[in-house]
Scaffold this motif. Structure first.
Motif, PDB file in Angstrom:
ATOM      1  N   GLN A  15      -6.042  16.731   3.013  1.00 27.68           N
ATOM      2  CA  GLN A  15      -6.062  16.363   4.575  1.00 27.68           C
ATOM      3  C   GLN A  15      -4.467  16.246   4.834  1.00 27.68           C
ATOM      4  OE1 GLN A  15      -8.986  15.872   7.004  1.00 27.68           O
ATOM      5  NE2 GLN A  15      -9.534  17.518   5.146  1.00 27.68           N
ATOM      6  N   LEU A  16      -4.087  16.476   5.751  1.00 29.15           N
ATOM      7  CA  LEU A  16      -2.529  16.192   6.199  1.00 29.15           C
ATOM      8  C   LEU A  16      -2.482  15.000   6.595  1.00 29.15           C
ATOM      9  CD1 LEU A  16      -1.746  19.548   7.861  1.00 29.15           C
ATOM     10  CD2 LEU A  16      -1.429  18.938   5.342  1.00 29.15           C
ATOM     11  N   LEU A  17      -3.096  13.806   6.048  1.00 33.66           N
ATOM     12  CA  LEU A  17      -2.725  12.399   6.106  1.00 33.66           C
ATOM     13  C   LEU A  17      -2.130  11.660   4.838  1.00 33.66           C
ATOM     14  CD1 LEU A  17      -6.444  12.338   7.614  1.00 33.66           C
ATOM     15  CD2 LEU A  17      -4.472  12.699   8.900  1.00 33.66           C
ATOM     16  N   ILE A  18      -2.227  10.295   5.001  1.00 29.44           N
ATOM     17  CA  ILE A  18      -1.894   9.266   4.168  1.00 29.44           C
ATOM     18  C   ILE A  18      -3.213   9.017   3.375  1.00 29.44           C
ATOM     19  CG2 ILE A  18      -0.701   7.246   3.309  1.00 29.44           C
ATOM     20  CD1 ILE A  18       1.257   9.197   4.192  1.00 29.44           C
ATOM     21  N   GLU A  19      -3.524   9.634   2.326  1.00 33.79           N
ATOM     22  CA  GLU A  19      -4.723   9.302   1.631  1.00 33.79           C
ATOM     23  C   GLU A  19      -4.547   8.279   0.417  1.00 33.79           C
ATOM     24  OE1 GLU A  19      -7.360  13.252   2.370  1.00 33.79           O
ATOM     25  OE2 GLU A  19      -5.669  13.788   1.135  1.00 33.79           O
ATOM     26  N   VAL A  20      -5.936   7.998  -0.258  1.00 35.09           N
ATOM     27  CA  VAL A  20      -5.798   7.046  -1.070  1.00 35.09           C
ATOM     28  C   VAL A  20      -4.883   7.357  -2.182  1.00 35.09           C
ATOM     29  CG1 VAL A  20      -7.186   5.548  -2.604  1.00 35.09           C
ATOM     30  CG2 VAL A  20      -8.059   6.094  -0.212  1.00 35.09           C
ATOM     31  N   GLU A  21      -5.057   8.812  -2.568  1.00 32.39           N
ATOM     32  CA  GLU A  21      -4.594   9.377  -3.856  1.00 32.39           C
ATOM     33  C   GLU A  21      -3.016   9.095  -3.705  1.00 32.39           C
ATOM     34  OE1 GLU A  21      -8.446  11.856  -3.252  1.00 32.39           O
ATOM     35  OE2 GLU A  21      -6.964  10.732  -2.078  1.00 32.39           O
ATOM     36  N   LEU A  22      -2.646   9.262  -2.514  1.00 32.20           N
ATOM     37  CA  LEU A  22      -1.231   9.083  -2.329  1.00 32.20           C
ATOM     38  C   LEU A  22      -0.448   7.837  -2.927  1.00 32.20           C
ATOM     39  CD1 LEU A  22       1.039  11.452  -1.466  1.00 32.20           C
ATOM     40  CD2 LEU A  22       0.977  10.478   0.917  1.00 32.20           C
ATOM     41  N   LEU A  23      -1.396   6.887  -2.552  1.00 33.42           N
ATOM     42  CA  LEU A  23      -0.663   5.701  -2.641  1.00 33.42           C
ATOM     43  C   LEU A  23      -1.037   4.943  -4.149  1.00 33.42           C
ATOM     44  CD1 LEU A  23      -1.836   3.806   0.562  1.00 33.42           C
ATOM     45  CD2 LEU A  23       0.027   5.297   0.036  1.00 33.42           C
ATOM     46  N   LEU A  24      -1.493   5.845  -4.916  1.00 32.36           N
ATOM     47  CA  LEU A  24      -1.814   5.603  -6.402  1.00 32.36           C
ATOM     48  C   LEU A  24      -1.126   6.015  -7.507  1.00 32.36           C
ATOM     49  CD1 LEU A  24      -5.768   5.553  -6.439  1.00 32.36           C
ATOM     50  CD2 LEU A  24      -4.620   3.609  -5.846  1.00 32.36           C
ATOM     51  N   LEU A  61       2.727   2.545   7.727  1.00 28.10           N
ATOM     52  CA  LEU A  61       3.484   3.618   6.926  1.00 28.10           C
ATOM     53  C   LEU A  61       4.534   2.668   6.103  1.00 28.10           C
ATOM     54  CD1 LEU A  61       4.191   6.367   9.800  1.00 28.10           C
ATOM     55  CD2 LEU A  61       2.661   6.598   7.446  1.00 28.10           C
ATOM     56  N   GLN A  62       5.019   1.618   6.389  1.00 22.39           N
ATOM     57  CA  GLN A  62       5.997   0.980   5.635  1.00 22.39           C
ATOM     58  C   GLN A  62       5.072  -0.057   4.485  1.00 22.39           C
ATOM     59  OE1 GLN A  62       9.764  -0.224   5.899  1.00 22.39           O
ATOM     60  NE2 GLN A  62       8.841   0.039   4.193  1.00 22.39           N
ATOM     61  N   ALA A  63       4.093  -0.218   4.852  1.00 19.24           N
ATOM     62  CA  ALA A  63       3.030  -0.887   3.953  1.00 19.24           C
ATOM     63  C   ALA A  63       2.588   0.126   2.691  1.00 19.24           C
ATOM     64  CB  ALA A  63       1.874  -1.325   4.527  1.00 19.24           C
ATOM     65  N   ALA A  64       2.707   1.256   3.183  1.00 19.78           N
ATOM     66  CA  ALA A  64       2.128   2.256   2.216  1.00 19.78           C
ATOM     67  C   ALA A  64       3.505   2.679   1.115  1.00 19.78           C
ATOM     68  CB  ALA A  64       1.872   3.780   3.077  1.00 19.78           C
ATOM     69  N   LEU A  65       4.468   2.432   1.840  1.00 17.65           N
ATOM     70  CA  LEU A  65       5.954   2.953   1.077  1.00 17.65           C
ATOM     71  C   LEU A  65       5.952   1.684   0.326  1.00 17.65           C
ATOM     72  CD1 LEU A  65       8.510   4.429   0.453  1.00 17.65           C
ATOM     73  CD2 LEU A  65       9.393   3.058   2.654  1.00 17.65           C
ATOM     74  N   GLN A 103       3.791  14.892  -1.194  1.00 16.31           N
ATOM     75  CA  GLN A 103       2.964  14.050  -2.066  1.00 16.31           C
ATOM     76  C   GLN A 103       3.438  12.838  -2.423  1.00 16.31           C
ATOM     77  OE1 GLN A 103      -0.763  14.433  -2.972  1.00 16.31           O
ATOM     78  NE2 GLN A 103      -0.318  14.915  -0.959  1.00 16.31           N
ATOM     79  N   GLY A 104       4.380  12.055  -1.765  1.00 20.10           N
ATOM     80  CA  GLY A 104       4.913  11.146  -2.145  1.00 20.10           C
ATOM     81  C   GLY A 104       5.881  10.590  -0.967  1.00 20.10           C
ATOM     82  N   PHE A 105       6.272   9.411  -1.172  1.00 20.46           N
ATOM     83  CA  PHE A 105       7.455   8.668  -0.107  1.00 20.46           C
ATOM     84  C   PHE A 105       8.880   8.926  -0.696  1.00 20.46           C
ATOM     85  CE2 PHE A 105       3.436   6.791   1.637  1.00 20.46           C
ATOM     86  CZ  PHE A 105       3.532   6.780   2.886  1.00 20.46           C
ATOM     87  N   THR A 106       9.764   9.480  -0.019  1.00 23.46           N
ATOM     88  CA  THR A 106      10.980   9.706  -0.520  1.00 23.46           C
ATOM     89  C   THR A 106      11.717   8.513   0.307  1.00 23.46           C
ATOM     90  OG1 THR A 106      11.428  11.209   1.013  1.00 23.46           O
ATOM     91  CG2 THR A 106      10.515  11.798  -1.018  1.00 23.46           C
ATOM     92  N   GLU A 107      13.047   8.358  -0.379  1.00 26.91           N
ATOM     93  CA  GLU A 107      14.099   7.200   0.182  1.00 26.91           C
ATOM     94  C   GLU A 107      14.539   7.663   1.546  1.00 26.91           C
ATOM     95  OE1 GLU A 107      15.937   3.955   0.237  1.00 26.91           O
ATOM     96  OE2 GLU A 107      14.658   4.709  -1.513  1.00 26.91           O
ATOM     97  N   ASP A 108      14.511   8.880   1.965  1.00 27.51           N
ATOM     98  CA  ASP A 108      14.789   9.353   3.021  1.00 27.51           C
ATOM     99  C   ASP A 108      13.915   8.900   4.407  1.00 27.51           C
ATOM    100  OD1 ASP A 108      13.375  11.258   2.228  1.00 27.51           O
ATOM    101  OD2 ASP A 108      14.139  12.632   3.610  1.00 27.51           O
ATOM    102  N   LEU A 109      12.563   8.809   3.733  1.00 25.73           N
ATOM    103  CA  LEU A 109      11.553   8.252   5.042  1.00 25.73           C
ATOM    104  C   LEU A 109      11.758   6.666   5.220  1.00 25.73           C
ATOM    105  CD1 LEU A 109       8.343   9.971   3.929  1.00 25.73           C
ATOM    106  CD2 LEU A 109      10.122  10.499   5.411  1.00 25.73           C
ATOM    107  N   ALA A 110      12.350   5.998   4.129  1.00 25.40           N
ATOM    108  CA  ALA A 110      12.599   4.455   4.440  1.00 25.40           C
ATOM    109  C   ALA A 110      13.845   4.453   5.152  1.00 25.40           C
ATOM    110  CB  ALA A 110      13.009   3.797   3.014  1.00 25.40           C
ATOM    111  N   THR A 165       5.832   1.929  -4.032  1.00 21.97           N
ATOM    112  CA  THR A 165       7.243   1.319  -4.825  1.00 21.97           C
ATOM    113  C   THR A 165       7.069  -0.065  -5.472  1.00 21.97           C
ATOM    114  OG1 THR A 165       8.303   0.554  -2.826  1.00 21.97           O
ATOM    115  CG2 THR A 165       8.869   2.882  -3.646  1.00 21.97           C
ATOM    116  N   ASN A 166       5.935  -0.624  -5.470  1.00 20.18           N
ATOM    117  CA  ASN A 166       5.596  -1.986  -6.183  1.00 20.18           C
ATOM    118  C   ASN A 166       6.128  -2.941  -5.418  1.00 20.18           C
ATOM    119  OD1 ASN A 166       3.345  -2.630  -7.709  1.00 20.18           O
ATOM    120  ND2 ASN A 166       4.891  -3.087  -9.465  1.00 20.18           N
ATOM    121  N   ARG A 167       6.642  -2.970  -4.202  1.00 20.42           N
ATOM    122  CA  ARG A 167       7.293  -3.999  -3.584  1.00 20.42           C
ATOM    123  C   ARG A 167       6.455  -4.940  -2.886  1.00 20.42           C
ATOM    124  NH1 ARG A 167      12.690  -2.202  -0.396  1.00 20.42           N
ATOM    125  NH2 ARG A 167      12.706  -4.308   0.070  1.00 20.42           N
ATOM    126  N   LEU A 168       5.596  -5.461  -3.680  1.00 21.66           N
ATOM    127  CA  LEU A 168       4.512  -6.281  -3.123  1.00 21.66           C
ATOM    128  C   LEU A 168       4.820  -7.602  -2.416  1.00 21.66           C
ATOM    129  CD1 LEU A 168       1.830  -5.870  -6.083  1.00 21.66           C
ATOM    130  CD2 LEU A 168       2.297  -4.554  -4.117  1.00 21.66           C
TER     131      LEU A 168
END
Length: 610
Positions: free
Chosen positions: A312-321, A149-153, A90-97, A157-160
């Protein structure tokens, strides 16, 4: 002797790639089976097994030299792994980067550009990779997927700034110069996957739509907070029209988006429109009908019991908020909090019948255990539970339902009276030991005041006078010494402030005095009105009742002196203390306001005599 193909040969690569592609597809299917499972434990185990399978497969692929033939499958496996990992965590971790970084480095290895590694940060690595991607059309679908996926990360992390640069590069032929994130996301067209490509949990285009909706929602709420209403309307309408779950939209709304959002949310949805902010704007504009309608729809939306669907086992909207902030002005809270906002605004705006029904619904909601612990709305500060009963009783009296008000008052007394000391000498000890007893005495006193008013409505003057006297007895005996109590909660401050106590005592004295007047006992009424003026010298209602009583008793000199003092007071600036009073007390004070006050003033001004 049988011929053996060397492991490093091209034929071996093809054979392994075919096997690993089949393995990828099998793991994706396993994850989708897990997604459809109704058994939580089995679902979690299947998904975790699929994740570990993808991790092992990715490790195997990275053991091969980086070639254009290997990377389409490797990047696809990497995208599936990141998607499933982020979902389960339920979130992006540093190792995914770091996984994304390694994937980009593998792409650059195929072109012999190892020197580009992280010289300008992760964005620099992306810039170098996308520059060479025109030479590697086979990698474009997988690279755009990884870019999503990079955009989602970066969004989470607010790196707009980096996200804007990435999207500008992805849409270079359409909107290079634009910095409008929504426009860039709409313009981005990820290449379609070729038929027969490795299976994915979520394709790039689906991920793009999620990013578009999530960013529109985030931007809309931020624009609401900063007051950019037209922009907020546009952004949140975009979110409402997209993939944003209705449960998220209920948490915030554009202040002028009523028509747009109603239309968007009624399309196959049972969620009501998100109208907390709309109600606040309508209140500022004085549009009471629209404000109340907004709150009613908000209550309806929050009252719907949603059966939680399997995630859903996807990147969903809630995960990015970001997680909802209870302190945010856009947080509409629980069903009971929204119901309280509706009930209180109905009472404040003169819709007594509606207010009474909403308060009864709220009490039923609390008493039947649906919401056993009521938390006052944080903004503006709401009441504690005893004050809910008092407001409910006041609303019922205002609506002409005196008998129901008595029932509510009796329920409150049954829950609080036992906390009061039985003997007078125990009051001081009780105040020192606990802060509940003195506050309880104020609630009990106010309950007796409301019971008195209910009896007045029922024509039982003797019972009314008895209740008012009981209220005053408790108030004069149990007024707390604030300094001994220490810091109080916002609710306690509201019900025990000096001003509130003075006004409560004044309301009880004037109410009893009015009943003496109705019984023709002006002398007793005079005593109560005199005492009310002494208790709260600035209360003009008390002074006008006293003035009328002096007039009836033909005490002309005292009446004239009082009138002169009243005229002098009206010339002084008046402090607005009404907002510091509990709502039930404001309502009670409205009942004892002299109905013919203006007429009386005109008589005094024209005649100059009594």
């Amino acid at each position: 002797m049988a011929h053996q193909t060397p492991l490093g040969s091209s034929a071996s690569h093809v054979s392994c790639l075919d096997l690993w592609r089949e393995k990828n597809d099998q793991l994706v299917r396993q994850a989708k089976v897990a997604q459809d499972s109704s058994l939580p434990m089995r679902r979690q185990q299947l998904a975790q097994d699929a994740l570990e399978g993808l991790r092992g497969l990715l490790c195997s692929l990275r053991g091969l030299p980086a070639t254009v033939s290997v990377l389409p499958l490797e990047l696809t496996v990497l995208c599936n792994f990141i998607t499933l990992r982020a979902n389960l965590a339920q979130g992006f971790t540093e190792d995914l980067a770091q996984d994304i970084q390694q994937g980009l480095e593998r792409v650059l290895e195929t072109q012999g550009q190892l020197e580009a590694r992280l010289e300008h940060g992760l964005w620099g690595l992306w810039d170098s990779t996308l520059r060479v991607s025109c030479l590697l059309p086979e990698l474009l679908p997988a690279l755009h997927h990884l870019a999503g996926l990079q955009a989602a990360l970066w969004l989470t992390t607010n790196r707009l700034g980096d996200l804007t640069l990435l999207l500008q590069t992805l849409t270079v032929s359409q909107s290079r110069a634009s910095e409008d994130m929504l426009l860039l996301l709409k313009t981005w067209r990820p290449p379609a996957e070729e038929s027969g490509a490795p299976l994915t949990l979520q394709d790039a285009r689906g991920l793009r739509d999620v990013l578009l909706t999530a960013f529109a929602y985030r931007q809309g709420l931020q624009e609401l907070i900063t007051g950019s209403l037209p922009k907020a309307l546009s952004s949140l309408h975009e979110a409402a029209s997209g993939l944003c779950p209705r449960s998220l939209l209920v948490q915030g709304s554009p202040q002028r988006a009523l028509l747009y959002l109603v239309a968007a949310l009624k399309e196959g949805s049972t969620w009501g429109p998100p109208l907390l902010e709309a109600s606040r704007l309508y209140q500022q504009l004085g549009n009471i009908a629209a404000e109340i309608e907004s709150l009613e729809l908000l209550v309806e939306a929050l009252s719907i019991t949603c059966i939680p669907e399997a995630r859903q086992l996807l990147i969903e909207v809630e995960l990015l908020l970001p997680q909802p902030d209870p302190a945010s002005p856009l947080h509409c809270g629980t069903q009971s909090q929204a119901k309280y906002l509706l009930a209180s605004r109905c009472l404040q705006t003169g819709r007594a019948a509606d207010a009474a029904e909403h308060y009864l619904d709220l009490l039923a909601l609390l008493l039947d255990g649906s919401e056993p612990k009521f938390s006052p709305p944080p903004c503006p500060p709401g009441p504690c539970v005893p004050e809910l009963f008092l407001e409910a009783a006041a609303a019922l009296i205002q609506a002409g339902r005196a008998q129901d008000a008595l029932t509510v008052c009796e329920e409150l007394l049954s829950r609080t009276s036992f906390l009061l000391p039985k003997r007078p000498r125990l009051w001081e000890d009780a105040r020192r030991r606990t802060k509940e007893s003195p506050h309880c005495s104020h609630w009990v006193s106010a309950t007796h005041l409301l019971q008195g008013q209910a009896w007045v409505q029922l024509g039982a003057q003797k019972e009314a006078i008895s209740e008012y006297s009981r209220c005053l007895e408790l108030l004069f005996r149990a007024t707390p010494k604030d300094k001994e109590q220490g810091p109080a909660s916002s609710c306690e401050q509201g019900c025990t402030s000096d001003m509130a106590l003075q006004q409560l005592q004044t309301a009880a004295l004037i109410s009893r005095g009015l009943e003496w007047v109705a019984l023709g006992q002006d002398t007793k009424a005079l005593q109560d009105f005199l005492l009310s003026v002494q208790m709260c010298p600035g209360n003009q209602d008390a002074s006008y009742h006293l003035l009328q009583t002096l007039r009836r008793l033909d005490r002309r000199d005292e009446a004239t002196a009082l009138w002169q003092r009243l005229e002098a007071q009206t010339e002084l600036p008046q402090e607005n203390t009404a907002w510091s009073l509990p709502l039930y007390l404001e309502t009670c004070l409205g009942w004892i306001r002299p109905p013919d006050r203006e007429t009386l003033c005109e008589e005094f001004q024209t005649s100059g005599d009594l």
